[in-house]
Design an enzyme around this catalytic site. Sequence first.
Site, PDB file in Angstrom:
ATOM      1  N   ARG A 222      -0.701   3.907   3.746  1.00 27.37           N
ATOM      2  CA  ARG A 222      -0.147   2.539   3.812  1.00 27.37           C
ATOM      3  C   ARG A 222       0.787   2.406   5.004  1.00 27.37           C
ATOM      4  NH1 ARG A 222       3.005   1.008  -1.511  1.00 27.37           N
ATOM      5  NH2 ARG A 222       0.931   0.954  -2.439  1.00 27.37           N
TER       6      ARG A 222
ATOM      7  N   ARG B 178      11.149   0.052   0.768  1.00 24.89           N
ATOM      8  CA  ARG B 178       9.776  -0.034   1.285  1.00 24.89           C
ATOM      9  C   ARG B 178       9.642  -1.228   2.223  1.00 24.89           C
ATOM     10  NH1 ARG B 178       5.791   1.783  -3.532  1.00 24.89           N
ATOM     11  NH2 ARG B 178       6.766   3.789  -4.007  1.00 24.89           N
TER      12      ARG B 178
ATOM     13  N   LYS C 150      11.472   3.708  -6.308  1.00 23.64           N
ATOM     14  CA  LYS C 150      11.100   2.782  -5.230  1.00 23.64           C
ATOM     15  C   LYS C 150      12.089   1.617  -5.180  1.00 23.64           C
ATOM     16  CE  LYS C 150       6.913   1.881  -6.931  1.00 23.64           C
ATOM     17  NZ  LYS C 150       5.667   1.229  -7.401  1.00 23.64           N
TER      18      LYS C 150
ATOM     19  N   LYS D  98      12.666  -2.351  -3.325  1.00 20.06           N
ATOM     20  CA  LYS D  98      11.930  -3.399  -2.599  1.00 20.06           C
ATOM     21  C   LYS D  98      12.846  -4.551  -2.204  1.00 20.06           C
ATOM     22  CE  LYS D  98       7.537  -2.215  -4.716  1.00 20.06           C
ATOM     23  NZ  LYS D  98       6.379  -2.665  -5.492  1.00 20.06           N
TER      24      LYS D  98
ATOM     25  N   CYS E 245      -5.032  -6.930  -7.503  1.00 20.19           N
ATOM     26  CA  CYS E 245      -4.637  -5.613  -6.985  1.00 20.19           C
ATOM     27  C   CYS E 245      -5.876  -4.769  -6.722  1.00 20.19           C
ATOM     28  CB  CYS E 245      -3.727  -4.902  -7.983  1.00 20.19           C
ATOM     29  SG  CYS E 245      -4.645  -4.278  -9.396  1.00 20.19           S
TER      30      CYS E 245
ATOM     31  N   CYS F 266      -7.478   3.428  -7.351  1.00 17.70           N
ATOM     32  CA  CYS F 266      -6.153   3.549  -7.958  1.00 17.70           C
ATOM     33  C   CYS F 266      -6.183   4.473  -9.170  1.00 17.70           C
ATOM     34  CB  CYS F 266      -5.631   2.178  -8.373  1.00 17.70           C
ATOM     35  SG  CYS F 266      -4.005   2.329  -9.147  1.00 17.70           S
TER      36      CYS F 266
ATOM     37  N   CYS G 275      -3.867  -2.781 -14.438  1.00 20.87           N
ATOM     38  CA  CYS G 275      -2.996  -2.089 -15.393  1.00 20.87           C
ATOM     39  C   CYS G 275      -1.662  -2.835 -15.438  1.00 20.87           C
ATOM     40  CB  CYS G 275      -2.813  -0.612 -15.012  1.00 20.87           C
ATOM     41  SG  CYS G 275      -1.501  -0.321 -13.804  1.00 20.87           S
TER      42      CYS G 275
ATOM     43  N   CYS H 272       0.999  -4.863  -9.745  1.00 19.33           N
ATOM     44  CA  CYS H 272       0.980  -4.864  -8.276  1.00 19.33           C
ATOM     45  C   CYS H 272       0.596  -6.211  -7.662  1.00 19.33           C
ATOM     46  CB  CYS H 272       0.042  -3.778  -7.761  1.00 19.33           C
ATOM     47  SG  CYS H 272       0.584  -2.129  -8.241  1.00 19.33           S
TER      48      CYS H 272
HETATM   49 FE1  SRM Z   1       1.877  -1.155  -6.665  1.00 12.76          FE
HETATM   50  C1  SRM Z   1       1.785   1.941  -8.049  1.00 12.76           C
HETATM   51  C2  SRM Z   1      -1.013  -0.586  -5.087  1.00 12.76           C
HETATM   52  C3  SRM Z   1       2.432  -3.875  -4.759  1.00 12.76           C
HETATM   53  C4  SRM Z   1       4.255  -2.162  -8.900  1.00 12.76           C
HETATM   54  N1  SRM Z   1       0.637   0.451  -6.537  1.00 12.76           N
HETATM   55  C5  SRM Z   1       0.803   1.649  -7.151  1.00 12.76           C
HETATM   56  C6  SRM Z   1      -0.236   2.654  -6.658  1.00 12.76           C
HETATM   57  C7  SRM Z   1       0.345   3.408  -5.517  1.00 12.76           C
HETATM   58  C8  SRM Z   1      -0.835   3.578  -7.735  1.00 12.76           C
HETATM   59  C9  SRM Z   1      -0.205   4.925  -7.963  1.00 12.76           C
HETATM   60  O1  SRM Z   1       1.025   5.007  -8.147  1.00 12.76           O
HETATM   61  O2  SRM Z   1      -0.954   5.887  -8.010  1.00 12.76           O
HETATM   62  C10 SRM Z   1      -1.353   1.665  -6.195  1.00 12.76           C
HETATM   63  C11 SRM Z   1      -2.314   2.178  -5.131  1.00 12.76           C
HETATM   64  C12 SRM Z   1      -3.691   1.695  -5.450  1.00 12.76           C
HETATM   65  C13 SRM Z   1      -4.692   1.961  -4.411  1.00 12.76           C
HETATM   66  O3  SRM Z   1      -5.757   2.547  -4.718  1.00 12.76           O
HETATM   67  O4  SRM Z   1      -4.498   1.572  -3.280  1.00 12.76           O
HETATM   68  C14 SRM Z   1      -0.542   0.434  -5.892  1.00 12.76           C
HETATM   69  N2  SRM Z   1       0.944  -1.992  -5.122  1.00 12.76           N
HETATM   70  C15 SRM Z   1      -0.294  -1.677  -4.679  1.00 12.76           C
HETATM   71  C16 SRM Z   1      -0.808  -2.693  -3.698  1.00 12.76           C
HETATM   72  C17 SRM Z   1      -1.695  -2.105  -2.610  1.00 12.76           C
HETATM   73  C18 SRM Z   1      -1.552  -3.780  -4.488  1.00 12.76           C
HETATM   74  C19 SRM Z   1      -2.416  -4.688  -3.680  1.00 12.76           C
HETATM   75  O5  SRM Z   1      -3.592  -4.785  -4.055  1.00 12.76           O
HETATM   76  O6  SRM Z   1      -1.960  -5.312  -2.734  1.00 12.76           O
HETATM   77  C20 SRM Z   1       0.533  -3.280  -3.201  1.00 12.76           C
HETATM   78  C21 SRM Z   1       1.098  -2.544  -2.032  1.00 12.76           C
HETATM   79  C22 SRM Z   1       2.308  -3.241  -1.474  1.00 12.76           C
HETATM   80  C23 SRM Z   1       2.847  -2.638  -0.205  1.00 12.76           C
HETATM   81  O7  SRM Z   1       2.270  -2.880   0.880  1.00 12.76           O
HETATM   82  O8  SRM Z   1       3.876  -1.982  -0.277  1.00 12.76           O
HETATM   83  C24 SRM Z   1       1.399  -3.050  -4.436  1.00 12.76           C
HETATM   84  N3  SRM Z   1       3.185  -2.707  -6.760  1.00 12.76           N
HETATM   85  C25 SRM Z   1       3.164  -3.793  -5.942  1.00 12.76           C
HETATM   86  C26 SRM Z   1       3.976  -4.832  -6.503  1.00 12.76           C
HETATM   87  C27 SRM Z   1       4.183  -6.232  -5.915  1.00 12.76           C
HETATM   88  C28 SRM Z   1       5.363  -6.294  -5.008  1.00 12.76           C
HETATM   89  O9  SRM Z   1       6.034  -5.293  -4.763  1.00 12.76           O
HETATM   90  O10 SRM Z   1       5.646  -7.389  -4.529  1.00 12.76           O
HETATM   91  C29 SRM Z   1       4.491  -4.350  -7.697  1.00 12.76           C
HETATM   92  C30 SRM Z   1       5.349  -5.143  -8.719  1.00 12.76           C
HETATM   93  C31 SRM Z   1       6.761  -5.305  -8.294  1.00 12.76           C
HETATM   94  C32 SRM Z   1       7.575  -4.107  -8.659  1.00 12.76           C
HETATM   95  O11 SRM Z   1       7.591  -3.151  -7.909  1.00 12.76           O
HETATM   96  O12 SRM Z   1       8.184  -4.107  -9.730  1.00 12.76           O
HETATM   97  C33 SRM Z   1       3.985  -3.007  -7.847  1.00 12.76           C
HETATM   98  N4  SRM Z   1       2.879  -0.240  -8.185  1.00 12.76           N
HETATM   99  C34 SRM Z   1       3.783  -0.867  -9.014  1.00 12.76           C
HETATM  100  C35 SRM Z   1       4.168   0.060 -10.040  1.00 12.76           C
HETATM  101  C36 SRM Z   1       5.165  -0.223 -11.208  1.00 12.76           C
HETATM  102  C37 SRM Z   1       6.558   0.047 -10.779  1.00 12.76           C
HETATM  103  C38 SRM Z   1       7.523  -0.033 -11.930  1.00 12.76           C
HETATM  104  O13 SRM Z   1       8.683  -0.317 -11.695  1.00 12.76           O
HETATM  105  O14 SRM Z   1       7.152   0.222 -13.063  1.00 12.76           O
HETATM  106  C39 SRM Z   1       3.454   1.256  -9.804  1.00 12.76           C
HETATM  107  C40 SRM Z   1       3.528   2.566 -10.610  1.00 12.76           C
HETATM  108  C41 SRM Z   1       4.768   3.347 -10.376  1.00 12.76           C
HETATM  109  O15 SRM Z   1       5.555   3.078  -9.470  1.00 12.76           O
HETATM  110  O16 SRM Z   1       4.962   4.276 -11.146  1.00 12.76           O
HETATM  111  C42 SRM Z   1       2.655   1.019  -8.635  1.00 12.76           C
HETATM  112 FE1  SF4 Z   2      -3.297   0.268  -9.645  1.00 13.85          FE
HETATM  113 FE2  SF4 Z   2      -2.170  -0.895 -11.725  1.00 13.85          FE
HETATM  114 FE3  SF4 Z   2      -1.218  -1.333  -9.283  1.00 13.85          FE
HETATM  115 FE4  SF4 Z   2      -3.516  -2.367  -9.957  1.00 13.85          FE
HETATM  116  S1  SF4 Z   2      -1.552  -2.839 -10.933  1.00 13.85           S
HETATM  117  S2  SF4 Z   2      -3.098  -1.247  -8.033  1.00 13.85           S
HETATM  118  S3  SF4 Z   2      -4.373  -0.836 -11.299  1.00 13.85           S
HETATM  119  S4  SF4 Z   2      -1.179   0.604 -10.335  1.00 13.85           S
END
Ligand code: SRM
Ligand code: SF4
Length: 584
Positions: A81, A150, A220, A222, A441, A447, A486, A490
């Site tokens: 990324r 980030r 993390k 943000k 997402c 993922c 899930c 995201c």
């Molecule tokens: Fe996310 C984890 C993809 C924005 C909340 N996110 C992941 C992971 C890295 C899975 C992993 O941990 O193994 C995903 C990678 C999937 C893949 O195959 O590429 C993933 N997140 C994404 C992206 C690519 C979704 C998308 O389709 O655009 C976004 C990348 C943003 C970037 O460029 O940095 C993405 N993730 C978000 C957002 C939205 C935002 O930040 O505006 C959230 C919700 C806001 C937040 O953070 O609370 C988000 N991602 C999570 C979480 C839950 C965090 C939590 O507090 O519980 C995880 C899991 C974790 O961190 O344990 C996660």
């Molecule tokens: Fe993966 Fe869940 Fe984030 Fe979708 S919402 S990219 S399934 S971690």
Amino acid sequence: MSSEPNNDSEPKLSAVELIKDSSRYLRGSILEELRSDSDHFSKDDLQLLKFHGSYQQDDREARGGATASGKSEKQYSFMVRSRIPAGIMTAEQLLAHLDICDSIGNSTLKVTTRQGLQLHGILKSNLRECMQRIDRVLMTTLAACGDVNRNTMACPAPYHDKVRPAVQKLAFAISDHLSPRTKAYYELWLKDPDTGEETLEGGSDEEFEPIYGKTYLPRKFKTAIAISYDNCTDVYTNCLGFIAVVRDGEVIGYNVVVGGGLGITPSAKKTFPRLASRMAFVTPEQAVGVAEAVVKVQRDFGYRDDRKRARLKYLVHDKGVEWFRHQVEEYYGTKLADCTPDDVTEHNDHMGWDAQGDGRWFYGFNVENGRLYDNQDRAWKMALREICDELNPEIRLTAHQSILFCNIEEKDRSRLEAMIKRRGLPLVHEISNVRRWSVACVALPTCGLAITESERVLPSLMDTMEVALAKLGLDKELFTVRMTGCPNGCARPYNADIGLVGKAKGKYTVYVGGARLGNRLAFIYKDMIPFENIVETLQPLFVAFKEGRQGTESFGDFCTRLGVEGLNALATKETPSQESIASG
Ligand code: SRM
Ligand code: SF4
């Protein structure tokens, strides 16, 4: 300090804390692992790899397949990324990412929900080449993931006013200021490993992280910047948000919000989505220093014993925003003013043509779910290559996974449209509102946390929903539909008008009642709805909305006014099946 960081009770640190602590500023044994011919990393180094912008993944559809002897069962590859503050980049930088995805990736590129770019399918043996090629175009993957600040988001629109440049400049300043200082990234990925110059035993006293310290943040972190009249960055879902307060066309300061975040674990009641709380007003000169202070409060008081509760939102929730503000003022060294009444009032997705204000134009190009690929019908990458080669536009990424082509001359407008059409892609006015405002997402197959499909199935769901809405005459309505594979959230489903959250194989929790403006959380309307039944589950709500909306209330407003009981009463009425909706 008025109160001490909560390390006096010494709770047991989570395993990741120990890994960070002994990592010598994010080095661990990544170098040794890179030198080995294994196709994957060990567990501990995986945690550190995230700080460098990469996740180890495997093709989940290829699991269990036969492999050569000595190789692991899974087909490992890596997601990489790039961190792109305010989503601003050059055509050359975008082309470099397209080249990488074609030569050493899975030939697709993903525009993310945080204005970033993701490559998928990079093999371990190609990781260093990948980072170096990104570095060569003056970009980085450092801190795109991991327990640090980030990608810092900001409205990417290229208006030549005094507001957009100010918020974008702040995004760059915060991004730079909160970047990790470790040299590990350079040593591991950029330096020639065979030069003999061995600085990896570093991590010595003179190298340190002045803001983060050696265990970085508990989780993390943000940051996003919005403008009161344009919340295109969804500011309330961030740990730290700045809402620009504008007077006479200039930013006079920012209302700072803290403690937003969405991810949940449904089985753990201690986790929940939370919108950020309004904390204080800061002048433009104070903004970076206050950002640092917020980070330091989270560094010292955030929970390091339980990663499920380590996000800043839980600290703010537990201690209260007044307590938090007091700590920030202590770290910053002065009292802060109260927020002005200014709050978010609109959300512009910046799609279609708009004048920049300097005689040129920008075009917001809607990329369905952010995925760039080429196939027989649709050639996103070819369109991008041609546009970049011929027009050399500045590129800006939106938080809705889309792209702005900037600095387009009047004479080139129809050329740009022709390049899009030639590749089988729709112009914005040809896309329904519901599709345009939908986000999904990544989910399967890359993922590792996905439970259900998301990105790959939302287009077909949109086909059905478009028909249902058009039949009711609701096709001009503006509302957000966001799907995730899930509950991690995201695609930010928990503050959308309609949120579809993967819960079990093929089944989703249906949320309604959020707001396009991003300032209200949705609530659960139905749980465990099979994918095939999602539209028919929503159909009675669409009908009732059509018949019973008050004034100009949005779909989310309507659902919130009725509440879950009112909506459930509607749902008992007989409704058509999804198939009959689709067949019209
Ligand atoms: Fe996310 C984890 C993809 C924005 C909340 N996110 C992941 C992971 C890295 C899975 C992993 O941990 O193994 C995903 C990678 C999937 C893949 O195959 O590429 C993933 N997140 C994404 C992206 C690519 C979704 C998308 O389709 O655009 C976004 C990348 C943003 C970037 O460029 O940095 C993405 N993730 C978000 C957002 C939205 C935002 O930040 O505006 C959230 C919700 C806001 C937040 O953070 O609370 C988000 N991602 C999570 C979480 C839950 C965090 C939590 O507090 O519980 C995880 C899991 C974790 O961190 O344990 C996660
Ligand atoms: Fe993966 Fe869940 Fe984030 Fe979708 S919402 S990219 S399934 S971690």
